[in-house]
Design an enzyme around this catalytic site. Structure first.
Site, PDB file in Angstrom:
ATOM      1  N   ARG A  32       8.736  -2.299   0.549  1.00 41.42           N
ATOM      2  CA  ARG A  32       7.753  -1.244   0.321  1.00 41.42           C
ATOM      3  C   ARG A  32       8.298  -0.342  -0.776  1.00 41.42           C
ATOM      4  O   ARG A  32       9.500  -0.107  -0.871  1.00 41.42           O
ATOM      5  CB  ARG A  32       7.514  -0.417   1.582  1.00 41.42           C
ATOM      6  CG  ARG A  32       6.557  -1.054   2.581  1.00 41.42           C
ATOM      7  CD  ARG A  32       5.124  -1.122   2.063  1.00 41.42           C
ATOM      8  NE  ARG A  32       4.192  -1.674   3.027  1.00 41.42           N
ATOM      9  CZ  ARG A  32       3.808  -2.951   3.080  1.00 41.42           C
ATOM     10  NH1 ARG A  32       4.292  -3.834   2.214  1.00 41.42           N
ATOM     11  NH2 ARG A  32       2.930  -3.359   3.981  1.00 41.42           N
ATOM     12  N   HIS A  41       2.110  -6.519  -6.076  1.00 40.74           N
ATOM     13  CA  HIS A  41       2.136  -6.696  -4.609  1.00 40.74           C
ATOM     14  C   HIS A  41       1.557  -8.069  -4.216  1.00 40.74           C
ATOM     15  O   HIS A  41       0.556  -8.152  -3.489  1.00 40.74           O
ATOM     16  CB  HIS A  41       1.379  -5.560  -3.911  1.00 40.74           C
ATOM     17  CG  HIS A  41       1.816  -5.347  -2.487  1.00 40.74           C
ATOM     18  ND1 HIS A  41       1.822  -4.135  -1.862  1.00 40.74           N
ATOM     19  CD2 HIS A  41       2.250  -6.231  -1.542  1.00 40.74           C
ATOM     20  CE1 HIS A  41       2.225  -4.257  -0.611  1.00 40.74           C
ATOM     21  NE2 HIS A  41       2.499  -5.540  -0.395  1.00 40.74           N
ATOM     22  N   GLU A  50       1.991   3.174  -5.342  1.00 35.13           N
ATOM     23  CA  GLU A  50       1.089   2.043  -5.497  1.00 35.13           C
ATOM     24  C   GLU A  50      -0.376   2.434  -5.282  1.00 35.13           C
ATOM     25  O   GLU A  50      -0.647   3.182  -4.331  1.00 35.13           O
ATOM     26  CB  GLU A  50       1.510   1.021  -4.432  1.00 35.13           C
ATOM     27  CG  GLU A  50       1.183  -0.376  -4.739  1.00 35.13           C
ATOM     28  CD  GLU A  50       1.839  -1.309  -3.713  1.00 35.13           C
ATOM     29  OE1 GLU A  50       3.060  -1.206  -3.504  1.00 35.13           O
ATOM     30  OE2 GLU A  50       1.103  -2.124  -3.159  1.00 35.13           O
TER      31      GLU A  50
END
Ligand code: DGY
Length: 323
Positions: free
Chosen positions: A242, A289, A271
């Protein structure tokens, strides 16, 4: 009996959407536009199940929706740091995730980033596409050898172990790791993995460092300026976990000042916003991602959500209950 009403917040693979349609009174998001806070609150008020993804922030504010109809959040994804679990629990809403089915693909992508960053594959591709390539020469675009180098893993859960397996058995890499809950001695032996007493020890001894820990308040900015400074100058950092596990500004400084050699990132602190400076640096590989983004895996993730909510509505414990 009337079917339960469920809402899917983004587009899902077509086979899963079809299956959901067979079982439930389902509202799909055909435009794939992220829902606003108001729309998410509305979803909680009007549907028995809400099926979110990492791009939906299910905050305490969203979870305070009145009236409340939602009984379960069937998350499409293993990570659930975008859901306020305490607030969900306080409202009596169950939360499930989709572990295991995305392990291989995420480890494959971590290895992709590792190889790309080490062998300058992103730079090389840009070079060819820009028609700058003038031909083979002995000193052109030299990277770093991967085979036989030491891989350090922060976190040795499912995905960390799958990464260790690839590195050890595919690339003859000795593996170091730090994890407060290590697997069994036999498993460590099979992975060629050696535990270190601290994150710092892994960082100091590794040629590549790959992050495989969950995002929690404790792991926020785990890779800060101080820890990035513990890495070898020749080392490469990989993040498929993450974004906020890494202090993005500190990483930019480390890449700019070459206190680490390179990085490979699939996730970002803010993000989907990616810092402008990262976009300008050659020594970082940037992916959007994609960890679990294979058709097979995304279908498996969706079917796992179907199983979880179906078990829940049948009064059984869902296989992947996290709250
Ligand atoms: C996961 O499953 O957590 C992926 O990162 C997508 O959310």
């Amino acid at each position: 009996m009337a079917k339960q009403k469920i809402i899917v917040t983004r587009r899902w693979p077509v086979d899963v959407e079809r299956r959901l349609g067979e079982l439930y009174d389902v509202e799909l998001n055909r435009d794939d536009r992220p829902l606003t806070v108001a729309e998410l609150r509305n979803a909680l008020s009007n549907f028995d199940a809400v099926l979110p993804t990492v791009s939906d922030r299910i905050t305490a504010e969203v979870l305070s929706a009145e009236p409340l109809r939602c009984k379960i959040l069937g998350n499409f994804g293993v990570g659930f740091n975008h859901i306020d679990l305490a607030a969900a629990k306080a409202r009596g809403i169950a939360v499930t995730n989709t572990p295991a089915v995305l392990t291989d693909c995420t480890a494959d992508l971590a290895m992709t980033l590792l190889l790309m960053a080490a062998r300058r594959a992103g730079e090389g591709e840009r070079h060819v596409r820009s028609k700058a390539w003038t031909g083979w020469r002995p000193t052109h675009m030299m990277g770093t050898k991967v085979t036989g180098k030491t891989l350090g893993l922060i976190g040795l859960g499912r995905i960390g172990r799958a990464m260790a397996k690839r590195a050890h058995h595919g690339f003859d890499m000795p593996v170091l790791f730090h994890d407060p809950y290590p697997p069994s001695t036999e498993e460590l032996k099979a992975l060629g993995a050696t535990g270190c007493g601290s994150v710092e020890e892994v960082l100091e001894r590794s040629d590549f460092v790959s992050l495989h820990c969950p995002a929690t308040p404790e792991t926020r900015h785990l890779m800060n300026a101080e820890r990035l400074g513990r890495m070898k100058r020749s080392a490469i950092l990989i993040n498929t976990a993450r974004g906020d596990v890494v202090d993005e500004q500190a990483l930019i400084q480390a890449l700019k000042n070459r206190t680490i050699a390179a990085a490979g990132l699939d996730v970002y602190e803010f993000e989907p916003k990616v810092s402008h400076e990262l976009l300008t640096l050659e020594n970082v590989v940037l992916l959007p991602h994609l960890g679990s983004a294979s058709l097979e895996t995304r279908v498996a993730m969706g079917m796992r959500v179907v199983d979880n909510i179906t078990a829940f509505f049948a009064g059984k414990a869902p296989g992947d209950k996290v709250a």
